[in-house]
Write a protein that holds these residues in place. Sequence first.
Motif, PDB file in Angstrom:
ATOM      1  N   LEU A  34       4.039 -11.274   4.380  1.00  0.00           N
ATOM      2  CA  LEU A  34       3.722 -11.107   5.793  1.00  0.00           C
ATOM      3  C   LEU A  34       2.223 -11.098   6.037  1.00  0.00           C
ATOM      4  CD1 LEU A  34       6.242  -8.279   6.741  1.00  0.00           C
ATOM      5  CD2 LEU A  34       6.534 -10.744   6.963  1.00  0.00           C
ATOM      6  N   SER A  35       1.856 -11.649   7.192  1.00  0.00           N
ATOM      7  CA  SER A  35       0.461 -11.600   7.614  1.00  0.00           C
ATOM      8  C   SER A  35       0.219 -10.276   8.342  1.00  0.00           C
ATOM      9  CB  SER A  35       0.167 -12.761   8.549  1.00  0.00           C
ATOM     10  OG  SER A  35       0.964 -12.621   9.709  1.00  0.00           O
ATOM     11  N   GLY A  63      -2.037  -8.707   2.658  1.00  0.00           N
ATOM     12  CA  GLY A  63      -3.393  -8.174   2.939  1.00  0.00           C
ATOM     13  C   GLY A  63      -3.506  -6.719   2.542  1.00  0.00           C
ATOM     14  N   GLY A  64      -2.389  -6.009   2.604  1.00  0.00           N
ATOM     15  CA  GLY A  64      -2.336  -4.620   2.176  1.00  0.00           C
ATOM     16  C   GLY A  64      -3.194  -3.665   2.995  1.00  0.00           C
ATOM     17  N   TRP A  65      -3.431  -2.496   2.396  1.00  0.00           N
ATOM     18  CA  TRP A  65      -4.154  -1.438   3.100  1.00  0.00           C
ATOM     19  C   TRP A  65      -5.552  -1.871   3.572  1.00  0.00           C
ATOM     20  CZ3 TRP A  65      -3.780   2.441   6.015  1.00  0.00           C
ATOM     21  CH2 TRP A  65      -4.861   3.308   6.187  1.00  0.00           C
ATOM     22  N   ALA A  80       6.540  -3.671   1.735  1.00  0.00           N
ATOM     23  CA  ALA A  80       5.748  -2.987   0.712  1.00  0.00           C
ATOM     24  C   ALA A  80       4.310  -3.473   0.761  1.00  0.00           C
ATOM     25  CB  ALA A  80       6.353  -3.274  -0.659  1.00  0.00           C
ATOM     26  N   TYR A  81       3.389  -2.567   0.533  1.00  0.00           N
ATOM     27  CA  TYR A  81       1.975  -2.981   0.503  1.00  0.00           C
ATOM     28  C   TYR A  81       1.223  -2.161  -0.534  1.00  0.00           C
ATOM     29  CZ  TYR A  81       0.735   1.174   3.267  1.00  0.00           C
ATOM     30  OH  TYR A  81       0.549   2.460   3.706  1.00  0.00           O
ATOM     31  N   CYS A  82       0.074  -2.688  -0.935  1.00  0.00           N
ATOM     32  CA  CYS A  82      -0.796  -1.916  -1.838  1.00  0.00           C
ATOM     33  C   CYS A  82      -2.252  -2.222  -1.482  1.00  0.00           C
ATOM     34  CB  CYS A  82      -0.459  -2.190  -3.300  1.00  0.00           C
ATOM     35  SG  CYS A  82      -0.379  -3.921  -3.767  1.00  0.00           S
ATOM     36  N   HIS A  83      -3.037  -2.671  -2.456  1.00  0.00           N
ATOM     37  CA  HIS A  83      -4.474  -2.845  -2.191  1.00  0.00           C
ATOM     38  C   HIS A  83      -4.826  -4.244  -1.682  1.00  0.00           C
ATOM     39  CE1 HIS A  83      -4.302   0.307  -5.420  1.00  0.00           C
ATOM     40  NE2 HIS A  83      -5.059   0.924  -4.531  1.00  0.00           N
ATOM     41  N   GLY A  84      -3.828  -5.119  -1.519  1.00  0.00           N
ATOM     42  CA  GLY A  84      -4.113  -6.493  -1.115  1.00  0.00           C
ATOM     43  C   GLY A  84      -4.692  -7.283  -2.272  1.00  0.00           C
ATOM     44  N   GLY A  85      -5.107  -8.497  -2.010  1.00  0.00           N
ATOM     45  CA  GLY A  85      -5.718  -9.341  -3.043  1.00  0.00           C
ATOM     46  C   GLY A  85      -4.818  -9.534  -4.243  1.00  0.00           C
ATOM     47  N   LEU A  90       6.504   0.878   2.735  1.00  0.00           N
ATOM     48  CA  LEU A  90       6.357   1.570   1.458  1.00  0.00           C
ATOM     49  C   LEU A  90       4.948   1.333   0.931  1.00  0.00           C
ATOM     50  CD1 LEU A  90       9.712   0.912  -0.448  1.00  0.00           C
ATOM     51  CD2 LEU A  90       9.054   2.889   0.920  1.00  0.00           C
ATOM     52  N   ASP A  91       4.244   2.394   0.662  1.00  0.00           N
ATOM     53  CA  ASP A  91       2.884   2.315   0.138  1.00  0.00           C
ATOM     54  C   ASP A  91       2.955   2.466  -1.380  1.00  0.00           C
ATOM     55  OD1 ASP A  91       0.252   2.891  -0.695  1.00  0.00           O
ATOM     56  OD2 ASP A  91      -0.261   3.592   1.317  1.00  0.00           O
ATOM     57  N   ALA A  92       2.580   1.395  -2.087  1.00  0.00           N
ATOM     58  CA  ALA A  92       2.757   1.388  -3.546  1.00  0.00           C
ATOM     59  C   ALA A  92       1.519   1.896  -4.292  1.00  0.00           C
ATOM     60  CB  ALA A  92       3.094  -0.022  -4.005  1.00  0.00           C
ATOM     61  N   ARG A  93       0.568   2.465  -3.556  1.00  0.00           N
ATOM     62  CA  ARG A  93      -0.665   2.921  -4.213  1.00  0.00           C
ATOM     63  C   ARG A  93      -0.499   4.351  -4.755  1.00  0.00           C
ATOM     64  NH1 ARG A  93      -4.807   2.897   0.205  1.00  0.00           N
ATOM     65  NH2 ARG A  93      -3.031   3.749   1.336  1.00  0.00           N
ATOM     66  N   LYS A  94      -1.554   4.815  -5.403  1.00  0.00           N
ATOM     67  CA  LYS A  94      -1.536   6.170  -5.972  1.00  0.00           C
ATOM     68  C   LYS A  94      -1.394   7.200  -4.849  1.00  0.00           C
ATOM     69  CE  LYS A  94      -4.674   5.315  -9.822  1.00  0.00           C
ATOM     70  NZ  LYS A  94      -6.044   5.490 -10.286  1.00  0.00           N
TER      71      LYS A  94
END
Lengths: 187, 210
Positions: free
Chosen positions: B101-102, B192-194, B162-167, B118-122
């Motif tokens: 998704l954009s 793109g993530g957070w 789901a998203y995380c730091h992008g890149g 869902l935030d997949a980061r620490k």
Amino acid sequence: MTIDEILNDQTLCGLSLLLVLVWAGARRRLYALPQLDAETAAATLLRLACGFLLAGASLDKLGDADGFLGLIKECYFYIPASLQPLTAVVIPWLEFFTGLCLLSGFRWRAAALVFCVLMVAYTLAVSWDVLHGIDCACGCFKTDSAEKMSVWTVARDLLFFVTGTIVLTCPGTYLSLDRLNGQKAGS
Amino acid sequence: MRHRRPSSLVPASAAKPLSVPDKGLFRQAWGLFVFSAFFAVGFNAFYVDGIELKHKTKKDINWRPSPQPALPGFGMASQSSAPDAATPTPLPGESNPFPRLSLMGVKERFDKKTCVFLDARKPEEYGEGHIPGALNFYANEIGKFAPVVLPQLQDKAEEIVAYCHGGDCDFSLQIAKTLADAGYTRVEIFTGGWPEWEKAGYPIAKGSGP
């Protein structure tokens, strides 16, 4: 700056629009060409542009069905799963032969019809992705393109459709094999 | 002496009539399509890098299950990114089968409240800022987070982003695969993530809760 960066969606929109305007001017007889019918010459230019565009777009995908299939699964996942491999194999060759027909002028009007159908399908597919916020490159010219789909991509495909429609409905074109065969152009 | 009328003054109505596609034209176009299709299938059959035209399912290609226990048991160990012999064989062209998704698409879903984030980061990064309403599901400690998060995702047909730091971050992909293995059917990834969300100035929430 590479050719891909120069020929982005915006510049392709501009070029298509320019060609359409050239044709419209010739049709309204705003200018004339020595010994040539300006409208037919403009239609020839549009036909060659459409052919070059489609044949060029297919080249990167012809030998990379696996890569194109990956792109379909990622960006056009709403195509039924059972049809995805067939689509990945057939579409590039359909583009190639249609482009070749448009360039050579062999059955060019039928090729223009296929071109229009393809553009309608592409416009619908890209519109769906843009409306649903799918973050993908359209894979129109390269399967690994970095340029993401946007409203410009939809506008570009619509303008391509307009150019295809002009070629489809124009009275005739020059430089075509159909003319060499002594047939009425496109008939 | 008669002068030719300047071409610019000829009315538009004098233009040649446009051609209308007839039945023969449709037949020719169909012929072009059929020829291309047969040529393409034939070429694919003999080309070294040709693909299987039959749609392959996981069952067809001897799908080897993931070594971790199924999610409902919540006994999953922390995931390793290194592939091993028991890693499921990906389907052809299925490097990342989840819709991406954009920012615009994510914002639309956020506004309409049509999905679960869902935030997949620490957990620490989640605490510093996350998309309001997002649940923390740290990808490196799936076994620890699954018992907390999954009971909140009752409907397996619910849209999950789901998203995380992008890149290059693949945490979101890891949890997407985990959810897909557990039977969730509409898992998507915000590429793109957070960083992209934060940069756009959209609403953020802080703290350990959603």
